[in-house]
Design an enzyme around this catalytic site. Structure first.
Site, PDB file in Angstrom:
ATOM      1  N   ARG A 104      32.240  33.171  41.308  1.00  0.00           N
ATOM      2  CA  ARG A 104      32.581  34.027  42.440  1.00  0.00           C
ATOM      3  C   ARG A 104      31.404  34.845  42.934  1.00  0.00           C
ATOM      4  NH1 ARG A 104      38.659  35.818  40.518  1.00  0.00           N
ATOM      5  NH2 ARG A 104      39.577  33.799  41.019  1.00  0.00           N
ATOM      6  N   GLU A 143      44.310  45.896  35.025  1.00  0.00           N
ATOM      7  CA  GLU A 143      43.088  46.110  35.791  1.00  0.00           C
ATOM      8  C   GLU A 143      42.567  47.547  35.687  1.00  0.00           C
ATOM      9  OE1 GLU A 143      43.537  44.434  39.693  1.00  0.00           O
ATOM     10  OE2 GLU A 143      41.511  44.955  40.308  1.00  0.00           O
TER      11      GLU A 143
END
Lengths: 113, 589
Positions: B309, B397
């Protein structure tokens, strides 16, 4: 040469608990492909942040929070297309109204009591 | 009873003030804030271990947040089709993290992943199967097929639904509270002892006393204009932890998902939707001249999907900067080499949704561009998910460090599950083994937050446009704090963020009434601005390029920077530490 900008007119039911419902009209710029939620989000940022709507996922139709009525039909605001005409937006009629287009849609077991 | 009070609000101002101040108090063993996969798994695990849980979400339970949006895959070394071991998954995670993974957290993530995947399987999530085995696909950065999924981009919704159903089975010990917005954690005698919140639907102030609190509020992608997550991902957990005294780490590392949908306008689909189809069909990235370009940035795709990514994001933005972008400022993604039948087999019903948006992949490419997707940084935690504040745990997260400077595809839902389960266990253990609480909730606890929640601000005012302020913050972050950064741009961003803070003021608008979205946005901005400052300050300090943090003015990776930066909140100011001495000198000069 550019075509004249097209406009969608949103006629929106306003008002909270214990208030008489009233309608307000807003004009929002229209671009093909947009959703009604796009128009509502534009409207809040450009004109009236006091307008209450409920949504989380914005575009994915995953959260299923943005249910309202468009011209009397129940829709998701994120998948209903904005159109260059007058569109009447009202809260779900069979749910308890909280404010403007927001109703209590959580199942009773998932509400804060 | 508070609801009765609120019905009367508009009739009498004095009465309203008195009644609106009426406080709802709740006592629980474990408070879980956030109901994505991490929060729900934490609640289930705490309940299984005997704790009473209040599962609070500022949105509806299990509907907002990132999990329900996850249309992609979940990494776990199940080894059902291809032999695998968690150590291989761990090696790939560490390599993707560009030298910055917290090894204990990365190990936990990889070691317990299979267990969580199998538990969800038993709960009926419906992982895609071939020949009776859970099937896995190979995502970029993985050395073998390791990523499980629920077919036709249904992974996240299926995970959410499964966990919600499992929570319903624990209804005697898990109390669910949707539309409950936590404003601040309460810390007494140095320990987390609950939270001050307000109920969005009614406006009522709420105080929760809890022996343990788990923050599972997700990431911060809402800080950026183009993002792939829900509107409630504004970094709440980072701000709550910081104000409670728990430090953050690695805040400069925001992951951009390289091929977020850009054009044509596509509604009813998550912008990250192209990823699973790249797994299946490859797909081809082209610049605005329809040329292949990734080879020039060190990775020749050759029709396969192997580009990580951080590299893909860099390559696309560099092409755009060089004037070779697609018309809307991204790159083309083409599946035109695939037959109609192959597309139908891979995309299933999604083909029809694309057709409703006038997209026919056999005839046209789509435009894609990097989109804010995930936060590698977060609250500093140990492998029990404990923060530096006793009684405060984190999950999903919100946890910083497991993924270093760049997260491997497929690790986000995995960490939500694994860290959620672990946080729930740790919270329940604390409740079980703790001596009777030394600290009892006192009237003065959380007084400042309660004052904010109860206070009548200026009347509902169209001039103070909180929605526009959020849009401005998103533009600032996108322009100067995106994947490609410079010291000058970051300094510019900091100045503008501070100006927004001045504009926000110290009192929320409106009053405690039903569903006041403008008031909610004021509380959102209060969190978003502190989190934005933390990102910008850490990015300014880090005078190198590594993973998701690319400095155009410091374009190489420097060995002395293989360190975590820590952010603490002290007396209302942010303090960063951890930068190597030499680099700190560079900043000072």
């Amino acid at each position: 040469m550019t075509a004249a900008k097209q406009i969608a007119t949103l006629k929106i039911q306003r008002g909270g608990v214990g208030e008489a419902a009233r309608f307000e009209r807003f004009e929002v710029p229209f671009e093909p492909g947009q959703s009604v939620l796009d128009g509502l989000r534009w409207l809040r940022a450009a004109a009236d942040p006091t307008l209450a709507i409920r949504f989380s996922c914005i575009n994915a139709n995953a959260c299923k929070e943005c249910m309202i009525q468009l011209d009397g039909e129940t829709v998701y605001a994120c998948t209903a297309r904005l159109e260059p005409r007058e569109m009447t937006l009202t809260p779900l009629p069979n749910k308890k109204l909280l404010r403007d287009l927001v109703t209590e849609i959580a199942s009773p077991s998932e509400r804060f009591k | 009873m508070h609801r009765f009070a609120l019905h009367r609000i508009r009739e009498n101002t004095r009465y309203e003030r008195r009644m609106a101040a009426e406080l709802v108090t709740i006592e629980t063993d474990v408070l879980v804030v956030g109901s994505g996969a991490a929060g729900m798994y934490a609640a289930i695990e705490a309940a299984r271990r005997g704790a009473a849980v209040l599962l609070a979400d500022r949105s509806l339970i299990g509907r907002g947040g990132a999990t329900v949006m996850a249309q992609m895959t979940v990494a776990a070394a199940l080894g059902e089709e291809t032999p695998d071991d968690w150590r291989h998954h761990y090696d790939d995670t560490i390599a993707a993290g560009r030298g910055l993974c917290d090894e204990a957290l990365a190990r936990l993530l990889c070691e317990e992943a299979s267990d969580c995947i199998r538990e969800l399987d038993r709960w009926g999530v419906g992982w895609a199967r071939k020949d009776g085995h859970i099937t896995a696909t190979q995502a970029p950065g993985h050395d073998r097929p390791r990523c499980v999924y629920v077919d036709f981009i249904n992974t996240g919704p299926a995970v959410s639904k499964t966990l919600r159903a499992e929570i319903a089975r624990h209804h005697k010990s898990i109390c669910k509270a949707g539309d409950l917005c936590v404003v601040d954690l309460i810390v007494g005698d140095g320990e987390a002892s609950g939270a001050v919140a307000w109920h969005l639907s009614s406006g009522a102030p709420v105080m929760v006393a809890a022996q343990a609190t788990v923050l599972a509020t997700g990431g911060l992608t809402r800080l950026f204009a183009r993002n792939s997550a829900s509107a409630n991902m504004g970094g709440d957990g980072y701000a709550l932890a910081l104000r409670a005294g728990a430090p953050l780490i690695d805040m400069e590392f925001v992951q951009f998902f390289p091929i977020g949908h850009l054009a044509p306008r596509l509604i009813g689909m998550d912008p990250i939707m192209w990823d699973p189809f790249r797994y299946k069909l490859g797909g081809r990235l082209r610049n605005g001249r329809m040329e292949e370009f990734t080879a020039a940035y060190g990775s020749d795709e050759d029709g396969k999907y192997v580009l990580t990514r951080d590299l893909a994001t860099y390559a696309i933005l560099k092409e755009v900067a060089a004037g070779r972008g697609s018309p809307h400022g991204g790159a083309y993604l083409s599946f035109a080499h695939c037959s109609r039948q192959a597309l139908r087999a891979a995309f299933g019903p999604v083909i029809d949704r694309l057709a409703a948006n006038a997209i026919d992949l056999t005839r046209m490419p789509v435009e894609v561009a990097p989109i804010a997707h995930y936060h590698m940084g977060g609250v500093k935690a140990d492998a029990r998910m404990a923060t530096e504040v006793p009684g405060l745990f984190v999950a999903g997260e919100v946890v910083g460090g497991a993924n270093g400077a760049n997260r491997l595809s497929g690790n986000a839902i995995t960490e939500a599950l694994v860290f959620g389960r672990r946080a729930g266990a740790s919270a329940a253990e604390r409740v079980k083994h703790r001596a009777p609480p030394r600290h009892r909730m006192r009237p003065q606890d959380g007084a400042a937050a309660l004052d904010l929640v109860r206070r009548d601000g200026f009347t509902r005012d169209r001039r103070k446009n909180t929605a526009a302020m959020i849009a401005r913050l998103q533009a600032i972050m996108t322009d100067d704090v995106g994947p490609l950064r410079t010291g000058r741009g970051l300094a510019h961003a900091m100045t503008q963020i501070e100006a927004l803070g001045d504009e926000l003021g110290e009192r929320p608008p409106g009053r405690a009434a039903n569903f006041d979205l403008q008031r909610l946005e004021w509380f959102d901005l209060r969190n978003m601005l502190v989190v934005a400052r933390a990102i910008v300050q850490c990015a300014l300090n880090r005078t190198e390029s590594r993973g998701a943090h690319q400095r155009e003015d410091f374009s190489t990776t420097r060995p002395e920077w293989q360190v975590h930066q820590t952010v603490r909140g002290r007396d209302g100011r942010l303090q960063t530490s951890g930068a190597p001495h030499a680099a700190a000198t560079v900043i000072a000069s």
